[in-house]
Scaffold this active site. Structure first.
Site, mmCIF file in Angstrom:
data_model
loop_
_atom_site.group_PDB
_atom_site.id
_atom_site.type_symbol
_atom_site.label_atom_id
_atom_site.label_comp_id
_atom_site.label_asym_id
_atom_site.label_seq_id
_atom_site.Cartn_x
_atom_site.Cartn_y
_atom_site.Cartn_z
ATOM 1 N N LYS A 128 -23.332 -4.888 -41.339
ATOM 2 C CA LYS A 128 -22.913 -6.061 -40.557
ATOM 3 C C LYS A 128 -23.534 -7.287 -41.202
ATOM 4 O O LYS A 128 -24.624 -7.213 -41.783
ATOM 5 C CB LYS A 128 -23.432 -5.946 -39.116
ATOM 6 C CG LYS A 128 -22.670 -6.811 -38.147
ATOM 7 C CD LYS A 128 -21.493 -6.052 -37.587
ATOM 8 C CE LYS A 128 -20.608 -6.902 -36.720
ATOM 9 N NZ LYS A 128 -19.621 -6.048 -36.015
ATOM 10 N N ASP A 168 -15.571 -10.773 -37.239
ATOM 11 C CA ASP A 168 -16.200 -10.482 -35.946
ATOM 12 C C ASP A 168 -16.140 -11.829 -35.204
ATOM 13 O O ASP A 168 -15.305 -12.682 -35.554
ATOM 14 C CB ASP A 168 -17.649 -9.981 -36.148
ATOM 15 C CG ASP A 168 -18.228 -9.310 -34.892
ATOM 16 O OD1 ASP A 168 -17.944 -8.140 -34.657
ATOM 17 O OD2 ASP A 168 -18.966 -9.972 -34.134
#
Ligand code: GLU
Length: 447
Positions: A128, A168
């Site tokens: 991430k 995201d």
């Protein structure tokens, strides 16, 4: 040391090493409190430090992002990429641009992503990234300059076979387009280095819809297995970003009634079910907010409060906004208003206390790492399409998404049966994914 003492010791060590990284510690604790039966069957995991190795990111890249706004002012932001685990394939996970971004949040997301990706059955490790940059109110040119500055550093660490970022919160098609352009300028063409690309730039059809649709496909399977149906079920959905928006669409298509939705402009509710066409117009128009809906439907109501604090009766709650958006008090309140199912669309939207409250009240609870895995699954399909130099039809992608979500739910059912978990799907997801990851760590030796 017994397996419970081993878990306790690992958690203590992590707390000592990473004080203040509350989201990261919360995510690790949530998984590790579930996996005692696996450790009991594998005492060798202790000597091999499997828990320590799974919790600790392989690499945390941190860099300065320097960019100039439209007035000529120079700004400095913090950029990161957490390459959490490569045991199941190249690092894979989204990119978040939001002022709340910090190492704790990205480490929690990368840890969760590792478990989620392993549930999809695809060869995807976990990662991430992101920056503490707030894109709201920035011009298109500013967004482009920021994305270029961010990628100038990141490009050194990613490639289509090593680490594949996606979007995201705060990162959609536009940002992925700019990030891709800058990567290409620096490293040359690599179609598969990012996923969630615009379709014309060889992104996958169905990727934008995948997380929200996947959440509803998963919900449908789960409800069916409880001899129930989605037909006319009253649903609450928080968040009107990519996940919430497509969950709303699919919920209505599958026969449910979306009785309330919410975003930063408040909560919109109608006990008879909100009208999809008007809702879509209002949500996608950057110049309007949820109150605008009332111009066309004056039977609906608008509240300033978050959806979980509004007095609205419903059967299913689908939080799709952000981590820790439902606290224990709100959990208790929504249960009192009739909620029987909670399906997580956002990553870790329920606090640990809220999850405990759901458990204590026999609420059927589905954790994000299973329910929202559809997004990254279709990212995996985008990587396959890019490698083949082909673009599959929307129907083909949607079909595969449905079958992946069905398989994930089946794995949870099987795990519940094997470990006698009743309907504790959170525990089942943790055990199923942990077993796979632990075995992968073990077979790859001490590295
Ligand atoms: N950010 C998404 C998630 O939380 C998608 C990641 C991806 O597609 O790589 O799963």
């Amino acid at each position: 040391m017994s397996s419970s003492e081993y878990i306790e010791q690992v958690m203590h060590d992590l707390e000592d090493r990473y004080p203040g990284q509350s989201e990261y510690l919360q995510a690790v604790h949530e998984v590790y409190e579930s996996i005692q039966p696996v450790l009991e069957a594998h005492p060798e995991y202790q000597e091999q430090a499997i828990l320590e190795r799974i919790a600790t990111p392989e690499r945390l890249i941190s860099f300065r992002v320097t960019w100039q706004d439209d007035e000529g002012q120079v700004h400095v932001n913090n950029g990161y990429r957490v390459q959490h685990s490569s045991v199941n394939g190249p690092y894979k996970g989204g990119t978040r641009f939001d002022s709340s971004v910090n190492p704790s949040i990205l480490k929690f997301l990368a840890f969760e992503q590792t478990f989620k990706n392993s549930l999809t059955g695809l060869a995807l490790g976990g990662g991430k990234g992101g920056a503490d940059f707030n894109p709201i109110g920035r011009s298109d040119a500013e967004i482009m300059r920021f994305c270029q500055a961010y990628m100038t550093e990141l490009a050194k660490y990613i490639s289509a076979d090593q680490d594949i970022p996606a979007g995201d919160i705060g990162v959609g098609h536009r940002e992925i387009g700019y990030l891709y352009g800058q990567y290409k300028r620096l490293q040359g063409v690599q179609l598969g280095v990012l996923t969630g690309k615009p379709v014309i730039a060889h992104g996958s059809l169905g990727r934008s819809e995948a997380t929200g649709y996947g959440v509803m496909y998963f919900t449908e399977e789960l409800i069916k297995s409880h001899d129930d149906s989605l037909q006319d079920k009253r649903v609450l959905i928080s968040g009107t970003g990519a996940v919430g928006l497509h969950a709303i669409v699919k919920a209505i298509q599958l026969g449910a009634k979306v009785v309330a939705v919410s975003n930063t402009s408040g909560t919109l509710a109608d006990p008879d079910g909100l009208d999809l066409d008007t809702l879509l117009t209002v949500i996608v128009d950057p110049n309007s907010d949820l109150v605008t809906y009332l111009e066309a439907h004056d039977t609906a109501s608008h509240y300033k409060e978050a959806i979980w604090s509004c007095d609205i009766e419903a059967d299913i709650a689908i939080p799709c906004a952000i981590q820790n958006e439902i606290n224990a008090e709100q959990a208790q309140e929504i249960i009192e208003r009739g909620i029987r199912y909670v399906i997580e669309g956002a990553n870790m939207p329920s606090t640990a206390e809220a999850v405990q409250c759901f458990r204590d009240n026999d609420i059927i609870f589905a954790p994000a790492k299973a329910a929202n895995a559809g997004g990254v699954a279709v990212s995996g399909l985008e990587m396959s399409q890019n490698a083949q130099r082909l673009q599959w039809t929307f129907e083909e992608v949607d079909q595969q998404l449905q079958s992946i979500m069905k398989d994930i739910f089946q794995h949870l059912l099987d795990t519940c049966e094997e470990y006698d978990l009743d309907h504790d799907y959170a525990k089942a997801a943790n055990i199923y994914a942990f077993k796979r990851i632990a075995e992968l760590v073990q077979i790859q030796g001490v590295v």
